[in-house]
Design an enzyme around this catalytic site. Structure first.
Site, PDB file in Angstrom:
ATOM      1  N   LYS A 229       0.850  -1.285   0.164  1.00  0.00           N
ATOM      2  CA  LYS A 229       0.168  -0.019  -0.017  1.00  0.00           C
ATOM      3  C   LYS A 229       0.785   1.049   0.142  1.00  0.00           C
ATOM      4  CE  LYS A 229      -1.112   2.541   2.950  1.00  0.00           C
ATOM      5  NZ  LYS A 229      -0.907   3.869   3.331  1.00  0.00           N
ATOM      6  N   THR A 240       7.477   5.526   1.653  1.00  0.00           N
ATOM      7  CA  THR A 240       6.540   5.675   2.683  1.00  0.00           C
ATOM      8  C   THR A 240       5.315   4.526   1.988  1.00  0.00           C
ATOM      9  OG1 THR A 240       6.737   7.850   2.950  1.00  0.00           O
ATOM     10  CG2 THR A 240       4.942   7.076   3.769  1.00  0.00           C
ATOM     11  N   ASN A 447      -4.945  15.778   0.366  1.00  0.00           N
ATOM     12  CA  ASN A 447      -4.318  16.063   1.655  1.00  0.00           C
ATOM     13  C   ASN A 447      -4.719  17.229   2.439  1.00  0.00           C
ATOM     14  OD1 ASN A 447      -1.638  14.256   1.894  1.00  0.00           O
ATOM     15  ND2 ASN A 447      -1.607  14.933  -0.445  1.00  0.00           N
ATOM     16  N   SER A 452     -10.507  14.962   7.271  1.00  0.00           N
ATOM     17  CA  SER A 452     -11.940  15.289   7.460  1.00  0.00           C
ATOM     18  C   SER A 452     -12.889  14.287   6.930  1.00  0.00           C
ATOM     19  CB  SER A 452     -12.016  16.492   6.867  1.00  0.00           C
ATOM     20  OG  SER A 452     -11.652  16.651   5.363  1.00  0.00           O
TER      21      SER A 452
END
Length: 452
Positions: A229, A240, A447, A452
């Site tokens: 992922k 990352t 981003n 939210s």
């Protein structure tokens, strides 16, 4: 055609291509899972996603998977997955070098350094939606609670249970939601559920990532399969992402670790989406030893390592293909540098430049951005020695734009989904290739709304 006509034509083509991509973008992932990214109105899969969806991966004897919906952060989707590895499995790993790395990462590193109990199996449990990073002692306690619960359920030492968490930084992990689902996970373990596991660990990814290879060993085939992922917050040391690789090879933990460490540099440490290194990067490689083939050694060892590199490279490029908002897969190939280190400085300076990346997004062959990125890299560079190509098109040499270069040719290359930028420094034998993507408005949208 007038000097500026090609620009107007390129803009018109860009608009048409963008509209077509939006029209054909899928809103549902393979297997019926809803993508965790985008708005409720539109959740498009990356236009660079491999054609045909998730690949058919070989089952690895001694590896089982399960995934459940635990509500860690996401609603109506599986967000926790468990992997059970047979007794005798050898483990290896590489991790982020971030000084603020998560409790999961530190726990995995500690456990890999421990002596393995004779005949012990292993397990990996992963959650998405919460990275459990920078959460202090509470975070460490959450890691212990989750890994202890898995160990108890599977009847193995807690020292052989590895965990990963990915998602928002700085929020306590609701580990009770995970531990409550462990009985369901254990009850549903299957060898054929690797795609479900790949889906469960996605965050801003738009498609699950998988790759495989088969090597002919002495006495039978050796299989390799992997899932990953990663979409944003992608930069080396080690890029990352979460990556889990599996093989049925008979191989010692020491050799497995050496092979993994040797190949991470040219694969997962050669990609960048946005130059941001995560707190949670984890790559675990498990070898169950259940192939009919003899122990990996000699020519078979070389073939196995080459195949392992291929799987790692495939997964690394899939991460770039799924870069947040990406519409271009970009290869930066630097040769002729004073050293390999200088080649890397140059390649990453180009790949991480917002000016280069936005020019790529706008399909503007602004080669001056490349020149500027080379100059700021810190690598030794001589103006009159530099040669720059876009694909096979010579753009600049001898300290200036090539007299044969036509901007229409550069623009044509930048219209493609896959772009090659070649830089020869003209100074030595140093070389490095890295891969990146463009920087679009979609990256900002993802981003800006991430929490939210």
């Amino acid at each position: 055609m007038g000097k500026t006509d090609w620009k107007a034509e390129a803009k018109t083509l860009k608009k048409k291509v963008r509209k077509l991509k939006e029209k054909v973008a899928e809103t549902v992932l393979p297997g019926g899972e809803q993508s965790p990214v985008g708005t409720a109105k539109s959740k498009p899969v990356s236009p660079l996603a491999p054609k045909g969806g998730f690949p058919s991966l070989p089952r690895i004897p001694g590896v089982e998977f399960a995934a459940v919906e635990a509500g860690v952060k996401y609603a109506n989707r599986k967000d926790v997955m468990l992997i059970r590895l047979a007794p005798g499995t050898a483990m290896a790993g590489v991790f982020t070098t971030s000084s603020t790395r998560s409790g999961c990462v530190r726990d995995c590193q500690d456990k890999l350094a421990l002596r393995v109990p004779a005949g012990a199996g292993a397990a990996i449990i992963v959650n998405s939606g919460n990275s459990n990073a920078f959460t202090g002692k509470i975070g460490d306690e959450a890691v212990s609670a989750v890994t202890a619960a898995v160990a108890d359920a599977l009847g193995m030492p807690a020292s052989r249970v590895f965990s990963s968490s990915t998602g928002v930084i700085g929020e306590p992990l609701p580990h009770d939601r995970i531990t409550a689902k462990i009985p369901d996970l254990v009850a549903d373990m299957r060898e054929d559920a690797i795609e479900m596991a790949a889906l469960a660990m996605m965050t801003t990814d738009t498609f699950p990532k998988g790759a495989s290879a088969i090597v002919q060993g002495e006495g039978g085939p050796i299989h390799i399969a992997g899932i990953a992922k990663g979409s944003g917050m992608i930069a080396p040391d080690m890029a990352t992402m979460l990556v889990y690789l599996f093989t049925d090879a008979k191989i010692s933990p020491a050799m497995l670790q050496r092979m993994l460490s040797r190949n991470v540099g040219a694969t997962f440490n050669s990609i960048t989406v946005d130059s941001d290194t995560s707190t949670s990067d984890t790559l675990l490689l498990a070898a169950t030893g259940q192939s009919a083939a003899d122990e990996v050694k000699g020519p078979v060892a070389k073939a196995f390592e080459k195949a392992l590199h291929g799987v790692m490279h495939d997964l690394a490029l899939q991460v770039i293909r799924d870069g947040e908002g990406a519409t271009k897969l970009v290869e930066i190939r630097v040769t002729g540098a004073a050293s390999d280190a200088d080649a890397a400085k140059t390649a990453f300076s180009i790949a991480n430049s917002p000016l280069v990346k936005t020019a790529l997004a706008g399909q503007d062959p602004n080669w001056g951005r490349i020149v500027a990125a080379i100059g700021k890299s810190g690598a030794i560079a001589e103006r009159d020695n530099l040669t720059i190509h876009f694909g096979n098109t010579l753009v600049a040499k001898d300290g200036w734009r090539s007299l044969s270069y036509k901007e229409e040719d550069g623009a044509a290359h930048f219209l493609q989904d896959e772009i090659l930028i070649r830089v020869d420094m003209g100074l030595g034998k140093g070389r490095r290739t890295v891969w990146t993507c463009d920087l679009t408005n979609r990256y900002i949208e993802i981003n800006a709304d991430y929490r939210s």
